[in-house]
Each structure stands twice: as structure tokens, then as C-alpha cells.
Design an enzyme around this catalytic site. Structure first.
Site, short mmCIF file in Angstrom:
data_model
loop_
_atom_site.label_atom_id
_atom_site.label_comp_id
_atom_site.label_asym_id
_atom_site.label_seq_id
_atom_site.Cartn_x
_atom_site.Cartn_y
_atom_site.Cartn_z
N PRO A 252 0.80 -1.23 0.00
CA PRO A 252 0.00 0.00 0.00
C PRO A 252 0.83 1.28 0.00
O PRO A 252 2.03 1.25 0.30
CB PRO A 252 -0.80 -0.11 1.31
CG PRO A 252 0.07 -0.94 2.21
CD PRO A 252 0.83 -1.89 1.32
N CYS A 253 0.17 2.41 -0.31
CA CYS A 253 0.76 3.74 -0.19
C CYS A 253 0.92 4.03 1.29
O CYS A 253 0.03 3.70 2.05
CB CYS A 253 -0.12 4.80 -0.83
SG CYS A 253 -0.49 4.52 -2.57
N PRO A 254 1.96 4.69 1.73
CA PRO A 254 3.08 5.17 0.91
C PRO A 254 4.27 4.21 0.90
O PRO A 254 5.33 4.58 0.42
CB PRO A 254 3.46 6.47 1.63
CG PRO A 254 3.24 6.15 3.10
CD PRO A 254 2.10 5.15 3.14
#
Ligand code: SF4
Ligand code: SF4
Ligand code: SF4
Lengths: 288, 77
Positions: B15-17
Site C-alpha cells: 500500500p501507499c506510501p
């Protein structure tokens, strides 16, 4: 202020809302775009402690309410808030507090300055009587954090992109990241479908060679959004309006049209559904 | 895609970040002009990571759609 003499409709005009505990009121403050300075914050805390029971409520629309203020203390609380420049909010059939996202001052996606815009709208329309409650929101870009499309009039920042062949390295990133598939590619030439484009600036921000340029930047006017019992998302009245004075003219035309044609207790959006979107838009734009 | 990549990185499901952080770390070991191949998820990842890479001075060279992911070639800036 005698309890017997309390006129609730009048009280609502100045942001004093009777609670279910009838001797107690919630004080709704006029916080434009969710911003207060430290002095104001301290004063709110002080007033809540002295005149209420210490409860401070953050509303869903960036406002602040001081709850549980006994009716005999309302005037004093209001006067003291005024000493740090906090004015009272509003309730009932009139223009409410204007909400705004942080906008281009701090947000990397911001296409417009939102706080000054919200203040300008607040200055001009706050408290004006309308057929039903009336809400404004200013959001910096189509990410729509300030939920412009849930407001009677929403102002949204946006850009119109334009492709420049020069420099484009045909990487295909833009085609793959445009959230509405508004960009297509044929033989190395990239095309924009303006009907599909939501003006979000993702392409211009991401293109590695800046081959997508900003051709136009400004405000998009949305009308007729509401949540509540019968939710309705706002409709676009305009494309990108570049000039703030022009924007104010669109807002004014839409606002006046609702004041003139809206029935009592009928939200702007529901009036639009009754009259018809195309006719409403046509009538409003005709006034410009 | 026929690119001479110096390194490959599969960030499917990251996932981000964190995906950006891992890309940055991978680029850290490379030299100016070297190519890195990254697999990024659709949605947030493909919108955020290339933009952040641009902000850091790197350059996207090619993006190819796979099933639920994208193969992205980045040139170290
Ligand atoms: S609406 Fe746009 S400018 Fe406003 S906070 Fe969200 S992303 Fe930033
Ligand atoms: S992102 Fe920019 S460089 Fe890449 S294909 Fe699109 S316009 Fe060309
Ligand atoms: S501005 Fe947004 S919606 Fe319009 S083409 Fe660019 S990425 Fe797509």
C-alpha cells in the site's frame, strides 16, 4: 432574556439552538472554512467552561458548537466571543456557515485558493433568508474533500488540460492514470475527451515531460447538492470560470433563481428536480 | 517491453506510501540513467507513485497495463 419570551425561530437566526433540555442552548459559531486563531480557540474553551459544561462539539460542517449553555447566560457568552472576533452562526431557512478545504495554500492538488473565496461568499451571503436551509462549500479540486457536490452551491477548483506533442515520450502514463478514461492514444497522439474530463489535474501533475499543460484553471460551479432525508448530488452549472468576479455573477444568478422559484421548505436541488435541470440551468445562465 | 532494466521490484499488494518508499530505496542503489522496473497496483498506487517520483526528479519512461497491475519503467534522474 426571559425563558417564556424565547422565540426559537429568532434564536436560530443568531445561531442559538434550543436543546431537548429546554432551558439549555447550543451556541453555533460562525467558523468560516474551519479556521480559528489561537486566541479564538482559547476563548471558545473558556466560554464552554464558564457558560456551558465544558462540552465543545465539532460539527460535520467544520463548525463549532458550545453545548449546554443555560438560557440566562446566552447574551454574555455571545458578547465575550465577539471580543475575539467570533460571530454567531446560523440555523433555520437561511445561508449557513461556508465550508472550505485547505486549497492551494497548502494542498499540492489545489487548483484554487479556497479560504479567501469562502470568506468572500460568507461576507456576501451569510444569514440571507432562503426558502430552506442553504449551504455553500468551496473545494480546491475535484478530489472534492470539502464535498462541494453535497452543497446547495459548491465551488470546485479545476483545470482543463491540453496535450503538446513536443516532448511527449509516449510513455502511456496519462492514459492509465486518468480517473475517467478521458485520455486516449492513437498512433502516438494523445487526445482528450472534454465530456469525460473531470478537470482533476492528475495528468498535468504526473506527466513526466509536462506534455499535458494547463490550458485553463479556475472555478466550476455546482448547484443543487444536498444530503439529509432526500440526498441529491449537485449538478454542474458551468465549465471552468477563470475570473472571480465572473464566478460571483454565476453564484448570484443561481442564488437569486432559487430565492425566486424555490418553495418554502424546498431545497435548491429538489426545486431543480421539480423544474427540470436543463430548464433551470438555461434560466440561470440566461441571467448572466 | 524491451528495456535494459538494472533492477526489478514487485510492489503488488504494497500500500501507499510504502510502495513509494520501497521504490525510492531501490532507486537509491542505482545510478543516473539506470532503469528500474516496478510492478504497481491499479488505483491509488499508479496515481501516487509516479507523481511522487516526478517530484523527486525521476522519470517514468513507460507504463504497461497488466491484469490488476501496471509494469512501470522508471529512469533514475
Ligand atoms: S479538494 Fe483538492 S485541494 Fe482541497 S484538500 Fe482535497 S485534494 Fe486538496
Ligand atoms: S504522460 Fe506525458 S509523456 Fe507520457 S504519454 Fe502522456 S503526455 Fe506523453
Ligand atoms: S484533468 Fe483529470 S480527468 Fe481530465 S484528462 Fe487529466 S487526468 Fe483525466
Amino acid at each position: 432574556m426571559a425563558k417564556q419570551g424565547v422565540d426559537n425561530a429568532e434564536m436560530k437566526k443568531i445561531g442559538m439552538i434550543q436543546q431537548k433540555q429546554k432551558e439549555y442552548f447550543a451556541l453555533r459559531l460562525r467558523v468560516v472554512g474551519g479556521d480559528l486563531n489561537p486566541d479564538q480557540f482559547r476563548k471558545v474553551a473558556e466560554i464552554a467552561e464558564i457558560y456551558g459544561d465544558g462540552n465543545i462539539h465539532i460539527t460535520t460542517r467544520q463548525g463549532i458548537e458550545i453545548h449546554n449553555v443555560y438560557y440566562t447566560k446566552l447574551e454574555k457568552a455571545k458578547d465575550e466571543l465577539q471580543t475575539v472576533g467570533i460571530r454567531m452562526g446560523a440555523c433555520g431557512p437561511r445561508v449557513r456557515i461556508v465550508v472550505a478545504c485547505p486549497g492551494d495554500k497548502t494542498c499540492r492538488w489545489g487548483s484554487i485558493e479556497t479560504k479567501g473565496m469562502a470568506a468572500r461568499i460568507d461576507e456576501k451571503y451569510f444569514g440571507s433568508e432562503t426558502p430552506h436551509k442553504f449551504k455553500f462549500s468551496v473545494t480546491g479540486c475535484p478530489h472534492n474533500c470539502a464535498k462541494a457536490s453535497e452543497n446547495d452551491i459548491g465551488i470546485m477548483g479545476g483545470i482543463l488540460p491540453k496535450w503538446q506533442e513536443e516532448g511527449c515520450i509516449d510513455c502511456n502514463l496519462c492514459v492509465n492514470i486518468c480517473p475517467t478514461q478521458a485520455i486516449s492514444c492513437e498512433n502516438g497522439r494523445y487526445c482528450l475527451d472534454e465530456q469525460k474530463c473531470i478537470n482533476c489535474s492528475i495528468c498535468t501533475a504526473s506527466c513526466p515531460t509536462n506534455s499535458w499543460e494547463i490550458e485553463k484553471k479556475g472555478y466550476i460551479v455546482l448547484i443543487g447538492g444536498t444530503m439529509g432525508k432526500i440526498p441529491r448530488l449537485a449538478s454542474r452549472l458551468t465549465g471552468i470560470v477563470e475570473n472571480q468576479d465572473d464566478l460571483m455573477r454565476y453564484i448570484d444568478a443561481a442564488f437569486s433563481y432559487y430565492k425566486q422559484h424555490g418553495r418554502k421548505k424546498e431545497r435548491f436541488g429538489h426545486m431543480i428536480d421539480r423544474i427540470g435541470l436543463e430548464k433551470t440551468k438555461g434560466d440561470i445562465l440566461n441571467e448572466i | 517491453m524491451k528495456y535494459k532494466v538494472a533492477k526489478r521490484l514487485d510492489l503488488h499488494g504494497v500500500p501507499c506510501p510504502m510502495n513509494f518508499v520501497k521504490t525510492k530505496v531501490a532507486l537509491f542503489g542505482l545510478e543516473c540513467g539506470d532503469l528500474l522496473e516496478v510492478i504497481l497496483d491499479e488505483g491509488e498506487a499508479i496515481i501516487n507513485v509516479p507523481r511522487s517520483l516526478k517530484d523527486e526528479g525521476h522519470k517514468i519512461i513507460k507504463v504497461e497495463k497488466l491484469e490488476e497491475t501496471f509494469r512501470v519503467i522508471v529512469e533514475h534522474g
